[in-house]
Design an enzyme around this catalytic site. Structure first.
Site, PDB file in Angstrom:
ATOM      1  N   SER A 293     -69.391  50.794   7.766  1.00  0.00           N
ATOM      2  CA  SER A 293     -68.340  49.475   7.867  1.00  0.00           C
ATOM      3  C   SER A 293     -67.534  49.343   6.683  1.00  0.00           C
ATOM      4  O   SER A 293     -67.774  50.084   5.911  1.00  0.00           O
ATOM      5  CB  SER A 293     -69.268  48.380   8.141  1.00  0.00           C
ATOM      6  OG  SER A 293     -69.820  47.898   6.687  1.00  0.00           O
ATOM      7  N   ASP A 294     -66.594  48.726   6.742  1.00  0.00           N
ATOM      8  CA  ASP A 294     -65.659  48.243   5.610  1.00  0.00           C
ATOM      9  C   ASP A 294     -66.223  47.394   5.099  1.00  0.00           C
ATOM     10  O   ASP A 294     -67.224  46.910   5.362  1.00  0.00           O
ATOM     11  CB  ASP A 294     -64.275  47.958   6.148  1.00  0.00           C
ATOM     12  CG  ASP A 294     -63.014  48.126   5.148  1.00  0.00           C
ATOM     13  OD1 ASP A 294     -63.611  48.069   3.959  1.00  0.00           O
ATOM     14  OD2 ASP A 294     -62.024  48.272   5.356  1.00  0.00           O
ATOM     15  N   TYR A 295     -65.806  46.828   3.742  1.00  0.00           N
ATOM     16  CA  TYR A 295     -66.658  45.989   2.948  1.00  0.00           C
ATOM     17  C   TYR A 295     -66.949  44.730   3.515  1.00  0.00           C
ATOM     18  O   TYR A 295     -65.937  43.752   3.830  1.00  0.00           O
ATOM     19  CB  TYR A 295     -65.577  45.739   1.723  1.00  0.00           C
ATOM     20  CG  TYR A 295     -66.016  45.476   0.247  1.00  0.00           C
ATOM     21  CD1 TYR A 295     -66.695  44.369   0.212  1.00  0.00           C
ATOM     22  CD2 TYR A 295     -66.029  46.338  -0.684  1.00  0.00           C
ATOM     23  CE1 TYR A 295     -67.323  43.677  -1.301  1.00  0.00           C
ATOM     24  CE2 TYR A 295     -66.502  45.995  -2.010  1.00  0.00           C
ATOM     25  CZ  TYR A 295     -67.099  44.712  -2.168  1.00  0.00           C
ATOM     26  OH  TYR A 295     -67.650  44.331  -3.410  1.00  0.00           O
ATOM     27  N   THR A 296     -68.071  44.543   3.698  1.00  0.00           N
ATOM     28  CA  THR A 296     -68.750  43.275   4.443  1.00  0.00           C
ATOM     29  C   THR A 296     -68.226  42.992   5.694  1.00  0.00           C
ATOM     30  O   THR A 296     -68.317  41.818   6.345  1.00  0.00           O
ATOM     31  CB  THR A 296     -68.547  41.859   3.586  1.00  0.00           C
ATOM     32  OG1 THR A 296     -67.292  41.576   3.458  1.00  0.00           O
ATOM     33  CG2 THR A 296     -69.340  42.152   2.123  1.00  0.00           C
TER      34      THR A 296
END
Length: 770
Positions: A293-296
């Site tokens: 995933s991207d950041y959070t």
């Protein structure tokens, strides 16, 4: 598991592990290498607890370099307990070895960590921003930049890079247009493949190779209003035809990992979109790597309205997401969801398997410390050869937008040059956006580069002339996380301006170095006004009034609106953000040691009111093509045409094109059409030219783009020299996605265009039957 230690290198004995039957992922076309990897991973997973499997799906940051507001805590305990699969935001052999030791020497199963970082356009040696590099139209140089970045990154302990970004972008308000390759899907695919090959090399087990992570999957560049993290909504035909091809090209090039995007796709966040991550990426395209995933991004699915953290974490896992970056949704909720029947053991296992396979492909089970070599850290980083490559690639990325009366190149001696502008004696902004490990203090400013060329043979004066911006609210947003990226000079604006004007009046030529600072583009740097900031514009207008030749050296992370500059400046050289060797590269081009040959890969609008604007648009039922304007598709106040079109770029020399010569005008089936033009250097300088091939399909079952780039060739010609340039065109170049999403071509008339830009071509027509 048996471990052998030799010279601090831990070697995993694969033979000691029991092999399980081949997983479904290897049901087809199983190679001996695949079978060996499957046996190893299956044996290891048999020994893992549920907690350890979930731990492999957890990617954390240790806080040295962050790209968000969250930093993980208790990392050391998490690694020892087997609750962490990878770490990013740390580099340097000393730091990386200490963290790897925690996993290899202190966790129960000794599974090595994967170490990632945002290595976007170089690691220590910084190259031009990706949008600038794409303007080289040179896949060899682009691949070389990735190879050097991989060599430097591995020298500091890394084995995974969050690059390339292959998102197609047609809206220059979006800050991350700087990180991609522009607006064309075919060309974007060429760059994507070159970057993947450069990063991963001949084998990811090599000590100087990293695993690429292709981002952002998918459609991130289509964000509405050009606003970061915003919604994306488009038809499937538009997806397949205009936005998905670069991702597919990266898969075909062997990319080891993908990163999901923040936006929605068909109303479902990409991070939890099963059609996107499983049906398209894995089943249709055959991708065998893992998806992070991207950041959070997992957590942020709750903001999209998909449920609480446990709900969205389960949704993401079931959709095909394998690793959760920073948010710890997988770590904190998947075991509970397993007990409650909301996810299955098989779903956890396949995600764990993909992460472990990535580590296997990187050779980390044979040598967890393969990229941790203090000697390489001393010898392979920012070497003279790397710096020379940075300089060369920067020179090739510059686009000459205007050059009235051949004001460029400048004379190297006997000339009084007034260098002005807030970016002229500036080192930080030479590097551009996304330079996590780059050291701006080591970059070369434009003023320094000019002095290197001129020496004692001419007169060079300098005046700052203006601040980058005097809008305090804007400046505060640029100085994010307390960084002092932009500041206001202690002198008054009038004092700085008067000094610049005085120097200009005393000079033979003025070189104004202006544009965007480092933090004006990139992630979370959308702009509604994409003109040069007002403080700099005021200075340019005062300089123009002196009557001295005005050369603008433009720094920018996106296409800008430059109507005033185009009308009043004598020359405009777009240098993007050139990287570590910025000043030397700019000076080499200004003084003619290299003849600029860059071509735009993103359209420059006249006004933000034209956005989105791109060359491969579709016609309307009432296209405007001159004459009366009423009841046509146009604007009342400006032209439909861009200021600078896709593929545009001038040279210090000139080139002429002959008419297009075809080997046939009637073809059938799988015949090959050849289209040839003769290009002649009609000017006084040796130079490179990018010869571009476009194809139009004027009658089809759906409305087609007015033209599409299909190929290009870059040639070098001496004054008076001519060269025949031939393109081979096959039915594969005629294919498109029809209303049933079938990729095919239809018989009929086709228009072949060859030229120097998307608006300056010669054309010929053919009829092609099946």
């Amino acid at each position: 598991m048996k471990i052998f230690k030799k010279n601090k290198v831990v070697v995993f004995a694969a033979a000691a592990l029991m092999a399980l039957p081949l997983s479904k992922a290897f049901a087809q076309k199983v190679t001996p290498a695949d079978a060996k990897m499957d046996a190893f991973v299956s044996g290891l997973m048999k020994k893992m607890t549920v907690d350890e499997k979930i731990g492999q799906l957890n990617l954390v940051t240790v806080g040295r370099a962050t790209t968000g507001a969250v930093v993980n805590s208790n990392v050391e305990a998490g690694i020892k307990n087997g609750n962490i699969g990878g770490v990013f935001g740390v580099w340097g052999t000393e730091y990386v070895q200490k963290i790897q030791d925690l996993a290899v020497k202190n966790s129960r199963l000794h599974i090595p960590l994967i170490f990632g970082l945002d290595v976007i356009h170089g690691h220590r040696t910084i190259f031009p921003i990706p949008l600038g590099m794409s303007a080289t139209w040179d896949m060899g140089l682009i691949q070389e930049s990735a190879q050097i970045a991989a060599k430097e990154a591995t020298a500091e302990g890394l084995n995974w890079v969050f690059s390339p970004m292959v998102d197609i972008a047609r809206d220059p308000r979006w800050g991350r247009i700087s990180e991609g390759s522009g607006e064309d899907p075919w060309y974007g695919g060429q760059v994507a493949a070159a970057m993947v090959k450069g990063y991963q090399g001949s084998s990811m087990t090599n000590a100087d190779a990293v695993m690429a992570c292709v981002k952002h999957f998918a459609l991130y560049g289509g964000a509405e209003a050009g606003r970061e993290y915003n919604t994306v909504d488009m038809s499937r035909i538009k997806m397949y035809q205009d936005y998905l091809p670069p991702y597919k090209a990266a898969v075909d090039a062997g990319a080891g990992s993908f990163m999901s995007s923040f936006n929605t796709v068909d109303g479902i966040p990409a991070t939890g979109n099963k059609w996107l991550l499983t049906d398209l990426l894995r089943k249709q395209w055959g991708f065998k790597g893992f998806v992070v995933s991207d950041y959070t991004a997992v957590n942020e699915m709750s903001n999209h309205g998909l449920g609480d953290l446990q709900t969205v974490s389960a949704l993401a896992l079931k959709a095909g997401l394998d690793m959760d970056m920073v948010g710890e949704g997988f770590l904190k909720t998947l075991k509970k969801s397993l007990k409650e029947g909301k996810v299955t053991q098989a779903e956890i296992d396949i995600a764990c398997r993909r992460v472990l396979e990535a580590k296997y492909k990187l050779g980390l089970f044979n040598n967890p410390y393969k990229s941790i070599d203090p000697e390489r850290e001393k010898t392979d980083v920012m070497t003279p050869a790397n710096l020379q490559a940075s300089r060369k690639i920067a020179e090739h990325s510059f686009v000459l937008l205007k050059n009235a009366n051949q004001v460029l190149p400048l004379k190297k001696s006997g000339t009084k040059i007034a260098v002005v502008g807030p970016l002229a004696d500036d080192k930080r902004d030479m590097l551009g956006t996304w330079v996590v490990a780059g050291e701006w203090e080591k970059s070369v400013s434009v003023l320094e580069g000019i002095h290197h060329i001129v020496g004692n043979n001419g007169t060079v004066t300098y005046a700052k002339g203006s601040n980058i911006t005097e809008d305090t609210m804007f400046m505060n947003r640029l100085n994010y996380f307390g960084q002092q990226m932009v500041s206001i000079d202690k002198r008054s604006s009038d004092d700085m301006l008067n000094e610049a004007v005085k120097n200009a009046k005393d000079a033979d030529v003025v070189v104004a170095v202006v544009g965007e600072s480092q933090s004006m583009s990139g992630e979370s740097s959308s702009r509604s006004d994409i003109s040069i900031p007002e403080s700099q514009e005021r200075m340019l207008k005062a300089l123009a009034k002196t009557g001295k030749p005005l050369v603008i050296v433009l720094f920018n992370g996106r296409p800008l609106t430059l109507t005033w500059e185009d009308e009043h400046a004598d020359a405009i050289l777009d240098v993007w953000a050139p990287g570590t060797e910025a000043g030397n590269a700019v000076a080499e081009v200004l003084f003619g040691n290299y003849n600029p040959a860059g071509k735009l890969t993103a359209t420059f609008p006249r006004s933000v009111g034209q956005i989105p604007i791109y060359y491969n648009h579709k016609n309307t039922g009432r296209p405007y093509s001159g004459g009366p304007t009423k009841f046509k598709s146009n604007y009342l106040d400006i032209s439909n045409d861009p200021l600078y079109p896709f593929g545009y770029g001038l040279s210090y020399t000139t080139f002429s094109y002959s008419d297009v010569k075809l080997n046939k005008t009637n073809l059938k089936g799988n015949e090959t059409l050849t289209a040839t033009v003769t290009v002649t250097n009609t000017g006084k300088y040796e130079g490179e030219e990018v010869v571009q091939l476009y194809v139009s399909d004027p009658v089809a079952s759906i409305s087609r783009s007015v033209q599409e780039l299909k190929n290009f060739k870059k040639i070098n010609l001496k004054p008076g020299e001519k060269q025949d340039v031939t393109f081979n065109i096959t039915p594969a170049d005629l294919k498109f996605y029809n209303s049933r999403l079938q990729y095919d071509w239809e018989p009929g008339e086709f228009i072949i265009r060859v030229g120097t830009s998307s608006v300056d071509t010669h054309m010929a027509k053919v009829n092609w039957s099946k």
